[in-house]
Design a protein around this motif. Sequence first.
Motif, PDB file in Angstrom:
ATOM      1  N   ALA A   1       0.820  -1.217   0.000  1.00  0.00           N
ATOM      2  CA  ALA A   1       0.000   0.000   0.000  1.00  0.00           C
ATOM      3  C   ALA A   1       0.850   1.261   0.000  1.00  0.00           C
ATOM      4  CB  ALA A   1      -0.931  -0.008   1.213  1.00  0.00           C
ATOM      5  N   PHE A   2       1.975   1.224   0.717  1.00  0.00           N
ATOM      6  CA  PHE A   2       2.820   2.410   0.879  1.00  0.00           C
ATOM      7  C   PHE A   2       4.060   2.355  -0.011  1.00  0.00           C
ATOM      8  CE2 PHE A   2       1.273   2.601   5.591  1.00  0.00           C
ATOM      9  CZ  PHE A   2       0.074   3.162   5.183  1.00  0.00           C
ATOM     10  N   GLN A   3       3.965   1.607  -1.104  1.00  0.00           N
ATOM     11  CA  GLN A   3       5.144   1.425  -1.970  1.00  0.00           C
ATOM     12  C   GLN A   3       5.638   2.750  -2.531  1.00  0.00           C
ATOM     13  OE1 GLN A   3       4.555  -1.665  -4.853  1.00  0.00           O
ATOM     14  NE2 GLN A   3       6.361  -1.130  -6.048  1.00  0.00           N
ATOM     15  N   THR A   4       4.714   3.626  -2.909  1.00  0.00           N
ATOM     16  CA  THR A   4       5.088   4.969  -3.349  1.00  0.00           C
ATOM     17  C   THR A   4       5.202   5.858  -2.120  1.00  0.00           C
ATOM     18  OG1 THR A   4       3.897   4.662  -5.434  1.00  0.00           O
ATOM     19  CG2 THR A   4       4.429   6.926  -4.782  1.00  0.00           C
ATOM     20  N   LYS A   5       6.375   6.411  -1.895  1.00  0.00           N
ATOM     21  CA  LYS A   5       6.615   7.201  -0.697  1.00  0.00           C
ATOM     22  C   LYS A   5       5.759   8.466  -0.699  1.00  0.00           C
ATOM     23  CE  LYS A   5       9.725   4.302   0.660  1.00  0.00           C
ATOM     24  NZ  LYS A   5       9.431   3.363   1.773  1.00  0.00           N
ATOM     25  N   ALA A   6       5.447   8.959   0.515  1.00  0.00           N
ATOM     26  CA  ALA A   6       4.653  10.179   0.665  1.00  0.00           C
ATOM     27  C   ALA A   6       5.204  10.998   1.820  1.00  0.00           C
ATOM     28  CB  ALA A   6       3.183   9.843   0.912  1.00  0.00           C
ATOM     29  N   THR A   7       5.007  12.299   1.734  1.00  0.00           N
ATOM     30  CA  THR A   7       5.435  13.229   2.787  1.00  0.00           C
ATOM     31  C   THR A   7       4.262  13.520   3.702  1.00  0.00           C
ATOM     32  OG1 THR A   7       7.033  14.269   1.295  1.00  0.00           O
ATOM     33  CG2 THR A   7       6.395  15.516   3.258  1.00  0.00           C
ATOM     34  N   ALA A   8       4.501  13.471   4.996  1.00  0.00           N
ATOM     35  CA  ALA A   8       3.442  13.765   5.958  1.00  0.00           C
ATOM     36  C   ALA A   8       3.116  15.254   5.933  1.00  0.00           C
ATOM     37  CB  ALA A   8       3.868  13.361   7.365  1.00  0.00           C
ATOM     38  N   PRO A   9       1.840  15.632   5.880  1.00  0.00           N
ATOM     39  CA  PRO A   9       1.505  17.061   5.896  1.00  0.00           C
ATOM     40  C   PRO A   9       1.984  17.766   7.157  1.00  0.00           C
ATOM     41  CG  PRO A   9      -0.476  15.698   6.120  1.00  0.00           C
ATOM     42  CD  PRO A   9       0.639  14.782   5.777  1.00  0.00           C
ATOM     43  N   THR A  10       2.119  17.032   8.268  1.00  0.00           N
ATOM     44  CA  THR A  10       2.583  17.656   9.519  1.00  0.00           C
ATOM     45  C   THR A  10       4.030  18.106   9.442  1.00  0.00           C
ATOM     46  OG1 THR A  10       3.009  15.410  10.334  1.00  0.00           O
ATOM     47  CG2 THR A  10       0.960  16.472  11.019  1.00  0.00           C
ATOM     48  N   SER A  11       4.769  17.630   8.439  1.00  0.00           N
ATOM     49  CA  SER A  11       6.155  18.077   8.273  1.00  0.00           C
ATOM     50  C   SER A  11       6.242  19.358   7.454  1.00  0.00           C
ATOM     51  CB  SER A  11       6.987  16.975   7.606  1.00  0.00           C
ATOM     52  OG  SER A  11       6.541  16.741   6.276  1.00  0.00           O
ATOM     53  N   LYS A  12       5.087  19.899   7.047  1.00  0.00           N
ATOM     54  CA  LYS A  12       5.036  21.108   6.234  1.00  0.00           C
ATOM     55  C   LYS A  12       4.203  22.180   6.940  1.00  0.00           C
ATOM     56  CE  LYS A  12       7.221  19.286   2.668  1.00  0.00           C
ATOM     57  NZ  LYS A  12       8.508  19.824   2.165  1.00  0.00           N
ATOM     58  N   PRO A  13       4.754  22.814   7.980  1.00  0.00           N
ATOM     59  CA  PRO A  13       3.965  23.805   8.734  1.00  0.00           C
ATOM     60  C   PRO A  13       3.510  24.990   7.884  1.00  0.00           C
ATOM     61  CG  PRO A  13       6.288  23.856   9.383  1.00  0.00           C
ATOM     62  CD  PRO A  13       6.115  22.641   8.544  1.00  0.00           C
ATOM     63  N   LYS A  14       4.266  25.367   6.876  1.00  0.00           N
ATOM     64  CA  LYS A  14       3.865  26.490   6.023  1.00  0.00           C
ATOM     65  C   LYS A  14       2.608  26.158   5.233  1.00  0.00           C
ATOM     66  CE  LYS A  14       8.410  28.636   5.493  1.00  0.00           C
ATOM     67  NZ  LYS A  14       9.479  29.055   4.543  1.00  0.00           N
ATOM     68  N   GLU A  15       2.443  24.875   4.881  1.00  0.00           N
ATOM     69  CA  GLU A  15       1.253  24.493   4.135  1.00  0.00           C
ATOM     70  C   GLU A  15      -0.002  24.629   5.007  1.00  0.00           C
ATOM     71  OE1 GLU A  15       1.237  24.180   1.108  1.00  0.00           O
ATOM     72  OE2 GLU A  15       3.283  23.650   0.540  1.00  0.00           O
ATOM     73  N   LEU A  16       0.106  24.274   6.288  1.00  0.00           N
ATOM     74  CA  LEU A  16      -1.040  24.449   7.181  1.00  0.00           C
ATOM     75  C   LEU A  16      -1.359  25.926   7.351  1.00  0.00           C
ATOM     76  CD1 LEU A  16      -3.205  23.356   9.044  1.00  0.00           C
ATOM     77  CD2 LEU A  16      -1.507  23.281  10.894  1.00  0.00           C
ATOM     78  N   ALA A  17      -0.348  26.762   7.421  1.00  0.00           N
ATOM     79  CA  ALA A  17      -0.580  28.202   7.510  1.00  0.00           C
ATOM     80  C   ALA A  17      -1.316  28.698   6.269  1.00  0.00           C
ATOM     81  CB  ALA A  17       0.749  28.938   7.684  1.00  0.00           C
ATOM     82  N   ASN A  18      -0.953  28.159   5.093  1.00  0.00           N
ATOM     83  CA  ASN A  18      -1.638  28.543   3.859  1.00  0.00           C
ATOM     84  C   ASN A  18      -3.096  28.079   3.867  1.00  0.00           C
ATOM     85  OD1 ASN A  18       0.586  29.811   2.719  1.00  0.00           O
ATOM     86  ND2 ASN A  18       1.314  27.944   1.706  1.00  0.00           N
ATOM     87  N   VAL A  19      -3.336  26.876   4.378  1.00  0.00           N
ATOM     88  CA  VAL A  19      -4.704  26.359   4.466  1.00  0.00           C
ATOM     89  C   VAL A  19      -5.553  27.279   5.332  1.00  0.00           C
ATOM     90  CG1 VAL A  19      -6.125  24.487   5.395  1.00  0.00           C
ATOM     91  CG2 VAL A  19      -4.098  23.953   4.037  1.00  0.00           C
ATOM     92  N   ARG A  20      -5.034  27.653   6.476  1.00  0.00           N
ATOM     93  CA  ARG A  20      -5.789  28.527   7.388  1.00  0.00           C
ATOM     94  C   ARG A  20      -6.018  29.905   6.771  1.00  0.00           C
ATOM     95  NH1 ARG A  20      -2.248  26.994  12.771  1.00  0.00           N
ATOM     96  NH2 ARG A  20      -3.487  25.181  13.472  1.00  0.00           N
ATOM     97  N   ARG A  21      -4.994  30.409   6.096  1.00  0.00           N
ATOM     98  CA  ARG A  21      -5.128  31.730   5.472  1.00  0.00           C
ATOM     99  C   ARG A  21      -6.202  31.720   4.392  1.00  0.00           C
ATOM    100  NH1 ARG A  21      -3.136  33.408   0.918  1.00  0.00           N
ATOM    101  NH2 ARG A  21      -1.685  31.625   0.800  1.00  0.00           N
ATOM    102  N   LEU A  22      -6.196  30.679   3.546  1.00  0.00           N
ATOM    103  CA  LEU A  22      -7.204  30.583   2.494  1.00  0.00           C
ATOM    104  C   LEU A  22      -8.602  30.433   3.075  1.00  0.00           C
ATOM    105  CD1 LEU A  22      -5.377  28.302  -0.096  1.00  0.00           C
ATOM    106  CD2 LEU A  22      -6.069  30.685  -0.426  1.00  0.00           C
ATOM    107  N   ARG A  23      -8.729  29.609   4.128  1.00  0.00           N
ATOM    108  CA  ARG A  23     -10.039  29.444   4.750  1.00  0.00           C
ATOM    109  C   ARG A  23     -10.534  30.777   5.307  1.00  0.00           C
ATOM    110  NH1 ARG A  23     -13.626  27.894   3.607  1.00  0.00           N
ATOM    111  NH2 ARG A  23     -13.109  25.680   3.504  1.00  0.00           N
ATOM    112  N   ASN A  24      -9.653  31.529   5.922  1.00  0.00           N
ATOM    113  CA  ASN A  24     -10.037  32.827   6.463  1.00  0.00           C
ATOM    114  C   ASN A  24     -10.445  33.785   5.353  1.00  0.00           C
ATOM    115  OD1 ASN A  24     -10.302  34.666   8.743  1.00  0.00           O
ATOM    116  ND2 ASN A  24      -8.474  35.691   7.975  1.00  0.00           N
TER     117      ASN A  24
END
Length: 591
Positions: A545-568
């Motif tokens: 299932a995990f053969q293709t590697k993926a990056t955890a969103p929690t390792s990208k704090p700037k992306e969460l900031a962007n999500v919150r900014r867009l929602r606002n």
Amino acid sequence: MLSILAGLALLQTPARQLNLAPPIAPRFELEKPLTTISGVMADEEDDGTGIAQQMARAHHLQGRLMWIDGTANLERVNAEDKIKTLMAKLAEVGFNTVVFDIKPISGQVLYNSSIAPKITEWRGQTLPKNFDPLPLMVREAHANKLQLLVSMNAFSEGHSMFKVGPGYKTPDQQSVLYIASPVIIAQDNTTFDLAPTVNTQPQADKNIHLFSQIPRKRANPNTYFVAAMANGYVIQGQAGKPPTIPKGGYLLAANGPGADFLKQHAKFGDVLKIDSKPSFLRTSQHPDQYPLMMNPNDPLVQDRNLSIIHEVVQNYNVDGVLYDDRLRFAGLDADFSEVSQRRFQGYIKKKINWPDDVFKITYSNTLTRGLKPGPYYEDWMIWRALEIRNYVARVRNVVKSTRPRALFGIYGGSWYGEYPNFGTNYGAQNLQAGFWFLTRQYNKTGFAGLLDLLITGCYYQTPTIYDAMSKGVAPGSTIEAAGQLSNRVADDQCWTYAGIALDAFAGNPQGLQDALQAACVSTQGVMVFDLSHNIEPMWPAFAQAFQTKATAPTSKPKELANVRRLRNNYRKMHVQEPPVIIQSGSSGTGF
């Protein structure tokens, strides 16, 4: 005013016809968020909702988290070579995040602490007294490019099954439960205890017993019976043989002192009332409370937990801290301590009739328990949730001020609808959803905006809504529906992962892979609980299932900031999200 003829002509005018241009796109589509295994038929209408969902998909972010329960996995982390092997294996099969439970419900810890006692043995598993697994877990996680989060049980400081934990040394800080028992009240307000279950034979137990039907067993000749209507009027009383139960009524029966009470207070035409008698027990005194829950309203309890958080993030290079499900009250019946009474009365600035002005436990004439809200019931529910919210704010401040790059999150049960009973509101403050408790004031107690990560236990055996409909299962009791709700409740304030229970798919690797797909299609990642649940046969299923590697969103704090900014920004522009679909989950799921 229109004439009668003109009005009739108007009624006969054809309405404008609607054309919805069938066929529309299918509601269910084959989705493969994990591209190397077979897909699932998913409800993309709701799975794709939210900026966090869209951002994670666009940037190929996907959490793959393994939870390591502290007590259940003690033998797996009690030596350096075991930790090295374990971390390497988790990375090899494709996980990108590990949660290590360092403060289980016993209140003991799995690291060298100057505050909390260290666990050294659990059900035959041992941890050497001088061995600290946490720095090795951090080192090996980072060596294998894994995020290492630590988990703690906030307000549980003992395990009642084994009578261990520091909470037993501070009984005044334990949560106090409001327990009620049924009683009979006579017209002169004298009372007598009523047995808590119906249709049980009177013994020499000093209780009056209630019957909804004529007892089959021959009665003791000394047993005194009273027949009463549902409104409490006594119809007949006699010894030895039960009288006929009137329609809508019941029988009372007793030996000894109970019989004497009935003979004196239950004559024809008298009124007997079924009521409740309050009592208050600490959690250590209650047989059904396995976690020794402490009082979240007690400043001493809060300060001790904050000191443990500070100790960990200051001394260990962890990537974040999670609170487990015990970030809550013991139940709707908690906390009714003197500390809570004093603090609540300070909150509403009034002295009240305790506990009836909050709520009163009631009993029907079949001894069915009920709850009668008092005048300050709503204030009480809001205040409890506010206490937890403000504590969460304090925890976040400690984590971020001590280790700024560390994330903070929680784990909770996935059926958000039952959380008011536990005083925790992990939703967003701007959440608009059709829950009865989500008033304007209660909404303000939401703390999703204080989190970086929300994990919910979507512990169902049915992966998707499509599967549920095919099998006749309630759609709300699926991983997908639970994940959808968790994602919407968070409202783009934090990342959301759906948790799955590994033991629900024992011997069923295909079912496990479908569960992984359902979690990843409905949220931004999956949490697997738990390493101890016979994981060895499932390693190949995870690796595929995990053969293709993926990056955890929690390792990208700037992306969460962007999500919150867009929602606002969308909120300011009055861009409306689709309605939150409420599919009722199963009570207790993920607790």
